[in-house]
Design an enzyme around this catalytic site. Structure first.
Site, PDB file in Angstrom:
ATOM      1  N   GLN A  11     -15.625  -8.452 -11.169  1.00 13.11           N
ATOM      2  CA  GLN A  11     -15.071  -7.773 -12.353  1.00 13.11           C
ATOM      3  C   GLN A  11     -13.782  -8.445 -12.836  1.00 13.11           C
ATOM      4  O   GLN A  11     -13.662  -8.805 -14.004  1.00 13.11           O
ATOM      5  CB  GLN A  11     -14.776  -6.307 -12.029  1.00 13.11           C
ATOM      6  CG  GLN A  11     -15.994  -5.464 -11.707  1.00 13.11           C
ATOM      7  CD  GLN A  11     -15.648  -3.994 -11.676  1.00 13.11           C
ATOM      8  OE1 GLN A  11     -15.609  -3.332 -12.708  1.00 13.11           O
ATOM      9  NE2 GLN A  11     -15.383  -3.476 -10.483  1.00 13.11           N
ATOM     10  N   LEU A  12     -12.840  -8.614 -11.922  1.00 15.60           N
ATOM     11  CA  LEU A  12     -11.551  -9.198 -12.294  1.00 15.60           C
ATOM     12  C   LEU A  12     -11.693 -10.678 -12.637  1.00 15.60           C
ATOM     13  O   LEU A  12     -11.106 -11.158 -13.617  1.00 15.60           O
ATOM     14  CB  LEU A  12     -10.553  -9.004 -11.152  1.00 15.60           C
ATOM     15  CG  LEU A  12      -9.134  -9.509 -11.397  1.00 15.60           C
ATOM     16  CD1 LEU A  12      -8.520  -8.889 -12.636  1.00 15.60           C
ATOM     17  CD2 LEU A  12      -8.263  -9.245 -10.161  1.00 15.60           C
ATOM     18  N   ASP A  37     -16.994 -21.704  -0.464  1.00 17.68           N
ATOM     19  CA  ASP A  37     -17.078 -20.649   0.544  1.00 17.68           C
ATOM     20  C   ASP A  37     -15.707 -20.507   1.187  1.00 17.68           C
ATOM     21  O   ASP A  37     -15.309 -21.312   2.027  1.00 17.68           O
ATOM     22  CB  ASP A  37     -18.137 -21.008   1.592  1.00 17.68           C
ATOM     23  CG  ASP A  37     -18.228 -19.970   2.707  1.00 17.68           C
ATOM     24  OD1 ASP A  37     -17.543 -18.925   2.606  1.00 17.68           O
ATOM     25  OD2 ASP A  37     -18.972 -20.212   3.682  1.00 17.68           O
ATOM     26  N   ALA A  61     -13.263 -10.647  -2.474  1.00 14.92           N
ATOM     27  CA  ALA A  61     -13.068  -9.651  -1.414  1.00 14.92           C
ATOM     28  C   ALA A  61     -14.389  -9.000  -1.059  1.00 14.92           C
ATOM     29  O   ALA A  61     -15.341  -9.027  -1.850  1.00 14.92           O
ATOM     30  CB  ALA A  61     -12.072  -8.574  -1.864  1.00 14.92           C
ATOM     31  N   TYR A  62     -14.428  -8.419   0.119  1.00 12.48           N
ATOM     32  CA  TYR A  62     -15.551  -7.560   0.514  1.00 12.48           C
ATOM     33  C   TYR A  62     -15.141  -6.156   0.082  1.00 12.48           C
ATOM     34  O   TYR A  62     -14.245  -5.554   0.673  1.00 12.48           O
ATOM     35  CB  TYR A  62     -15.757  -7.630   2.025  1.00 12.48           C
ATOM     36  CG  TYR A  62     -16.988  -6.897   2.526  1.00 12.48           C
ATOM     37  CD1 TYR A  62     -18.117  -7.584   2.937  1.00 12.48           C
ATOM     38  CD2 TYR A  62     -17.019  -5.498   2.593  1.00 12.48           C
ATOM     39  CE1 TYR A  62     -19.251  -6.914   3.412  1.00 12.48           C
ATOM     40  CE2 TYR A  62     -18.132  -4.825   3.053  1.00 12.48           C
ATOM     41  CZ  TYR A  62     -19.242  -5.535   3.462  1.00 12.48           C
ATOM     42  OH  TYR A  62     -20.355  -4.861   3.914  1.00 12.48           O
ATOM     43  N   THR A 102      -5.314  -3.623  -2.324  1.00 12.71           N
ATOM     44  CA  THR A 102      -5.895  -2.333  -2.672  1.00 12.71           C
ATOM     45  C   THR A 102      -5.029  -1.139  -2.281  1.00 12.71           C
ATOM     46  O   THR A 102      -4.216  -1.221  -1.355  1.00 12.71           O
ATOM     47  CB  THR A 102      -7.264  -2.193  -1.966  1.00 12.71           C
ATOM     48  OG1 THR A 102      -7.809  -0.894  -2.185  1.00 12.71           O
ATOM     49  CG2 THR A 102      -7.133  -2.395  -0.458  1.00 12.71           C
ATOM     50  N   ASP A 103      -5.258  -0.020  -2.969  1.00 14.10           N
ATOM     51  CA  ASP A 103      -4.610   1.242  -2.619  1.00 14.10           C
ATOM     52  C   ASP A 103      -5.106   1.778  -1.272  1.00 14.10           C
ATOM     53  O   ASP A 103      -4.478   2.653  -0.679  1.00 14.10           O
ATOM     54  CB  ASP A 103      -4.834   2.288  -3.712  1.00 14.10           C
ATOM     55  CG  ASP A 103      -6.301   2.526  -4.041  1.00 14.10           C
ATOM     56  OD1 ASP A 103      -7.145   1.681  -3.678  1.00 14.10           O
ATOM     57  OD2 ASP A 103      -6.616   3.543  -4.691  1.00 14.10           O
ATOM     58  N   TYR A 126     -12.395  -1.141   5.515  1.00 12.71           N
ATOM     59  CA  TYR A 126     -12.020  -1.862   4.293  1.00 12.71           C
ATOM     60  C   TYR A 126     -10.495  -1.930   4.164  1.00 12.71           C
ATOM     61  O   TYR A 126      -9.916  -3.005   3.984  1.00 12.71           O
ATOM     62  CB  TYR A 126     -12.638  -1.175   3.074  1.00 12.71           C
ATOM     63  CG  TYR A 126     -12.132  -1.698   1.748  1.00 12.71           C
ATOM     64  CD1 TYR A 126     -12.382  -3.007   1.350  1.00 12.71           C
ATOM     65  CD2 TYR A 126     -11.386  -0.879   0.895  1.00 12.71           C
ATOM     66  CE1 TYR A 126     -11.911  -3.492   0.139  1.00 12.71           C
ATOM     67  CE2 TYR A 126     -10.918  -1.349  -0.320  1.00 12.71           C
ATOM     68  CZ  TYR A 126     -11.173  -2.659  -0.694  1.00 12.71           C
ATOM     69  OH  TYR A 126     -10.702  -3.130  -1.887  1.00 12.71           O
ATOM     70  N   LYS A 130      -8.101  -5.313   4.576  1.00 13.28           N
ATOM     71  CA  LYS A 130      -7.289  -5.743   3.427  1.00 13.28           C
ATOM     72  C   LYS A 130      -5.800  -5.806   3.805  1.00 13.28           C
ATOM     73  O   LYS A 130      -5.079  -6.710   3.373  1.00 13.28           O
ATOM     74  CB  LYS A 130      -7.495  -4.798   2.243  1.00 13.28           C
ATOM     75  CG  LYS A 130      -8.856  -4.939   1.564  1.00 13.28           C
ATOM     76  CD  LYS A 130      -9.060  -6.292   0.887  1.00 13.28           C
ATOM     77  CE  LYS A 130      -8.247  -6.414  -0.390  1.00 13.28           C
ATOM     78  NZ  LYS A 130      -8.491  -7.725  -1.069  1.00 13.28           N
TER      79      LYS A 130
END
Length: 286
Positions: A11-12, A37, A61-62, A102-103, A126, A130
């Site tokens: 998306q980003l 990779d 990211a995963y 991420t939050d 997750y 992160k």
């Protein structure tokens, strides 16, 4: 500058590619797993050195939050190890790294917006992978800027907005959790903030970015349906325990954006304004 974008098909990454034409003074190296990779340290070192990369924007990211609970190995490879490889490789070139986080590094027990100095306490695989990624990039590259975001959506890929549009047209009834509160982030707005940071100079440290305002997932779903003219689907509020998931989600993950606004002089749109723009873009592209 030669700037490497990882995760360009997400998306980003897609939103960044749309903006690149506005910055012709830079050479953009858009990559996803087919081109590079990032879990392969040798490949990363070789790519960065051979292409004489000056800066990296790591969008890869995963992000399958629930799957990560049972796929810790791959989540760790993509969210923890790969960012460290990128950081170490660009440090050798004296360059900078802009890393997206991420939050979910917070457990969501706050009642006021999270600032960058709040102590992280992830409550999922997750979130923990992160957070380990944040620590790695700061360890291996001195010029590392981390931007934490949350509730990302866009016209690209799979996201909550697209899911609510589809379900709203397919179903008569829908339940959405109302006791998880945060702020939606239009990936286009985050991409523009990233471009501003690159143009003004990437500054080391942690920054928070989302759109302005606060809502629950239930409020978000209702706004999507209202703006899209979906009237036949009745959306009901659910408690989190009524919608169990493998991964725990923060009940409150509102981010304070004061630091990034003051540092770069940016004005962040209110989330409903950005949602309207995204829906209009979706409609125009049909």
């Amino acid at each position: 500058m030669k700037i490497l974008i990882t995760g360009c098909n997400g998306q980003l990454g897609n939103e960044l590619q749309l903006l690149e034409k506005n910055y012709p003074n830079h050479q953009w190296l858009n990559t996803d797993v087919e081109e590079l990779d990032i879990t392969n340290q040798l490949a990363v070192n070789q790519f960065v050195a051979e292409n004489k990369v000056d800066g990296i924007v790591n969008c890869a990211a995963y992000t399958a939050v629930d799957k990560a609970e049972s796929d810790r190995q791959l989540a760790t490879a993509l969210n923890t190890e790969a960012p460290a490889y990128l950081a170490a490789a660009i440090e050798k070139r004296g360059g900078w790294l802009l890393h997206i986080s991420t939050d979910y590094v917070f457990d969501g027990t706050n009642h006021t917006p999270y600032v960058e100095t709040d102590t992280p306490c992830p409550d999922s695989v997750y979130g923990s992978t992160k957070l380990a990624g944040e620590m790695g990039v700061m360890k291996f590259c001195r010029k590392t800027m981390i931007i934490r975001t949350g509730w990302l959506y866009s016209t690209f890929g799979n996201n909550f907005v697209k899911t609510m549009l589809r379900l709203g047209r397919e179903r008569d009834k829908l339940g959405v959790v109302f006791d998880q509160v945060g702020t939606p982030t239009y990936a286009h707005d985050l991409a523009q903030a990233i471009m501003t940071a690159i143009e003004q100079g990437v500054k080391p440290g942690i920054f928070h970015f989302s759109d302005e305002g606060v809502c629950s997932w239930y409020d978000f779903a209702k706004a999507i349906h209202r703006m899209a003219g979906i009237n036949r689907c009745q959306v009901s509020p659910l408690h989190t325990e009524e919608y169990p998931t493998p991964a725990s989600r923060p009940h409150y993950s509102v981010l304070d954006k004061t630091k990034i606004k003051q540092t770069y002089g940016i004005v962040i749109p209110q989330w409903e304004e950005s949602l309207q723009k995204c829906l209009e873009r979706m409609e125009a592209s049909k």
